[in-house]
Structure formats: C-alpha cells, structure tokens
Enzyme design. Structure first.
Site, short mmCIF file in Angstrom:
data_model
loop_
_atom_site.label_atom_id
_atom_site.label_comp_id
_atom_site.label_asym_id
_atom_site.label_seq_id
_atom_site.Cartn_x
_atom_site.Cartn_y
_atom_site.Cartn_z
N LYS A 74 37.57 29.16 40.64
CA LYS A 74 38.62 28.88 41.62
C LYS A 74 38.54 29.88 42.78
CE LYS A 74 42.68 30.66 40.96
NZ LYS A 74 43.98 31.11 40.50
N LYS A 99 44.55 38.16 34.51
CA LYS A 99 44.81 39.42 35.23
C LYS A 99 44.72 40.61 34.28
CE LYS A 99 45.32 38.22 39.43
NZ LYS A 99 45.85 37.18 40.14
N LYS A 147 41.22 35.52 46.01
CA LYS A 147 41.02 36.79 46.71
C LYS A 147 40.30 37.78 45.80
CE LYS A 147 41.61 40.00 49.73
NZ LYS A 147 42.52 41.10 49.41
#
Ligand code: AMP
Ligand code: TRP
Length: 332
Positions: free
Chosen positions: A193, A113, A196
């Site tokens: 993976k 992130k 979103k």
C-alpha cells in the site's frame, strides 16, 4: 437539505500522497456539497510515533494548505485541527473504559506499526483507534469517507458506539465507512500500500520532475519482462491510476493495447504522467498561492475549530451526564 453528517481525518505526517488523495481527499471534496462535512487534521494521532516538535508544527500547516489546495472549501465544509478541540481526548478516556484491550491488539494498523517501531509501542499507538472513534462520534457523524485500510477502525467505532448506547442509553449513531472504487492505491513498488512510512509514495505537491522519476521507475505487471510480452492491466497499479486520472478513451486504449503488447510500459507511463500532471498542476498552483497567504489558512482553521468546539462541548455535556460524572442531563 444536507443528507447527513460526515467526519474524516488525515494525519499531518509530512506529505500528502496519491493514496491519500485518491483513497480519501478526492471524495471529501465531492461530498462537501451534499453532506455536512467535518474534516480534521489529526495532530494527536500523529503523536503516537516519535516526532520532531518543529516538524509537527510545519506539517500541520502544510496539511491545511494541501487540503485547501485540493479543493476543500471552508464555505462548504468545516476544516480544523484536532487538538483545538480537546474534548476529543476527554471522550477518548470514556471510550477507553469501554474498549477491551484484545480488540485493540487485533487491529492490523497496530500490528503493523508495532512491528515497525518495536522500541516504541506506547499506549497511544494501542489506543489510536479509540481516539479515532471519539473523533467521529463526538460529532455524531453517520458517514466516514476513508481508504480501505481504515475500515477496521470504523467497524471498531461502531462497536464502541453500541457498547456505550447499551450501557448508558441511546446516544451515538453507528457510522458507516464510505469507500471509493479505488480505495487502495499501491506504492511505486507495486506490492505494498502506498504509504509515507514505506517510502513508496508519490506526493501530490512534488515537482513534475520528481513525479516523473517515481512513475518511470514504478513497478508494473511483473510478468511483463520484455517489451513484447503482453501485460495484464488488472494487476497493474499504474492502470488503477489511469482509471483515476485518464480519459475514458485513454483507459480503453491502454486496456486493449497492454494486453496485446502494442503499447509498452514507458509509453503508458508517459500518458499517465501527462494526465496526472494536468490534474495536479492546478492543485500545486493553488498551494503556492496559499503559502503566500498564511492568514487565509489560519482563519479557515480558526473558524472550523470554533464551530467544532461548540458541537463537541454540547455532546460532551450529554455524555458527562449520562455516564454519571455530572449530576444532571441537559435538556437540548
Ligand atoms: P493517513 O495518511 O494514514 O492519515 O490517511 C489518510 C486517508 O488516506 C485515510 O482515509 C486512508 O485510508 C487513506 N489512504 C492512505 N493510504 C492510502 C492508500 N495507499 N490507498 C488508498 N487510501 C489511502
Ligand atoms: N486513522 C486515520 C488514518 O490513519 C486518520 C483518522 C483519525 C481518521 N481520525 C479519523 C479518519 C476519523 C476518519 C475518521 O488515516
């Protein structure tokens, strides 16, 4: 007699996709009858990346509708929105003081992130797994059904529990993750993976047309270039999905005929699409009904929050006393 307490959570970040459904929610539904299950829409977690206020509001409601439509039954489990029980953040503070920064910097999700959002690496993003540990431990849950990507956070939860118990006396269990056989669903790109943020997802409430379009263009075994090339179901994400949605007969046939190139990818995808829609259609229909009945959704969330508030308050009393920020330990 229930076998123990389960806690799990999902972020209200827009769509709920097949990765969420197969990696987590499907087993949340299965576990509901045998365990005392608490499921949480983790809105505090969703604040760690920049967001629109109205979008978050909509997403919380939409997540609740989707989870109920997937089969979570408020008669048999507790569903609530995290911020309705602010004790989670109080316990997070105490856990923050037991969490070496090095442990948090090592978390894969934090590294990913913070790569993706270099301009907004905030304390919340770093402390995200500490809040997750508080979510789980404030209910003294023993089991955490999640996808593979969350295993590291559950390990960290165990370390935090251990550290707390060593310093302040035996208080928290060391919870175990519960994985499904398909705890990692890849995205439509076949490489990363399903997620979103990577825009490689198939939302479980998307229209059949949209789902077919995404499946049709999904990457399969890349070595299968021509129709006549044999494929390897073992490396194909679509086959992983067949194992979830298709009958044993279809699975056996595809496993055989893909390897011999008797069946092509398009036909294989059509079979998957039909089986997947047979599974998703009732969920989509239930979601439409719930959208027309927002009171039922709100009252399920209210009731869930009430139940959780009581449990969390009791554990916080114990924690406040044991850590010295209250004078006495309550006798419960
Ligand atoms: P999130 O959307 O990140 O809140 O994830 C909710 C749950 O879905 C967690 O238990 C995740 O581990 C699981 N999950 C998310 N993406 C995937 C995926 N691609 N495959 C399997 N499980 C997933
Ligand atoms: N971090 C989890 C995810 O991204 C969501 C989550 C928050 C969670 N708190 C939790 C999962 C507690 C299990 C238990 O998927």
């Amino acid at each position: 007699m229930k076998k123990g307490r389960i806690f799990s959570g999902i972020q209200p970040t827009g769509v709920i996709h097949l990765g969420n459904y197969v990696g987590a929610i499907q087993q949340w539904v299965k576990l509901m009858h045998d365990y005392d299950c608490i499921y949480c829409i983790v809105d505090y977690h969703a604040m760690t990346l920049e967001y629109e206020v109205q979008t978050l509001r909509d997403n919380i409601r939409e997540a609740a509708i989707t989870l109920l439509a997937c089969g979570l039954d408020p008669e048999h489990c507790t569903l609530f929105v995290q911020s309705r029980v602010p004790e989670h953040t109080e316990l997070t503070w105490i856990f923050n003081c037991l969490s070496p920064i090095g442990d948090l910097e090592r978390m894969t999700q934090f590294k990913e992130k913070s790569q993706q959002h270099r301009e907004d690496i905030n304390m919340g993003l770093l402390g995200y797994p500490v809040l997750q540990a508080a979510d789980i431990l404030i209910y003294k849950a023993g089991f955490v059904p999640v996808g593979e990507d969350q295993v590291q956070h559950v390990e960290l939860t165990r370390r935090i529990a251990r550290r707390f118990n060593n310093r302040f006396g035996e208080t928290f269990p060391e919870p175990q993750e519960v994985l499904t056989p398909t705890s990692r669903i890849m995205g439509t790109d076949g490489k990363t993976k399903m997620s979103k943020s990577l825009n490689n997802y198939i939302g479980i409430l998307e229209s059949p047309e949209a789902i077919w379009e995404k499946l049709r263009t999904s990457v399969t075994d890349e070595r299968r270039i021509r129709r006549t090339d044999p494929g390897d179901p073992g490396v194909c994400n679509l086959f992983t999905m067949h194992k979830v949605f298709s009958s044993p007969e279809d699975i056996a046939r595809i496993n055989r005929e893909c390897r011999t190139a008797e069946i092509g990818c398009v036909e294989c995808k059509k079979i998957l699409f039909n089986n997947m829609m047979a599974h998703l259609e009732p969920i989509q229909q239930k979601a439409r009904q719930l959208r027309d009945n927002p009171d039922a959704v709100l009252s399920a969330l209210d009731e869930g929050a009430g139940r959780c508030k009581k449990m969390a308050e009791q554990v916080m009393q114990e924690v406040r006393a044991k850590t010295g920020i209250r004078q006495t330990v309550p006798t419960v």
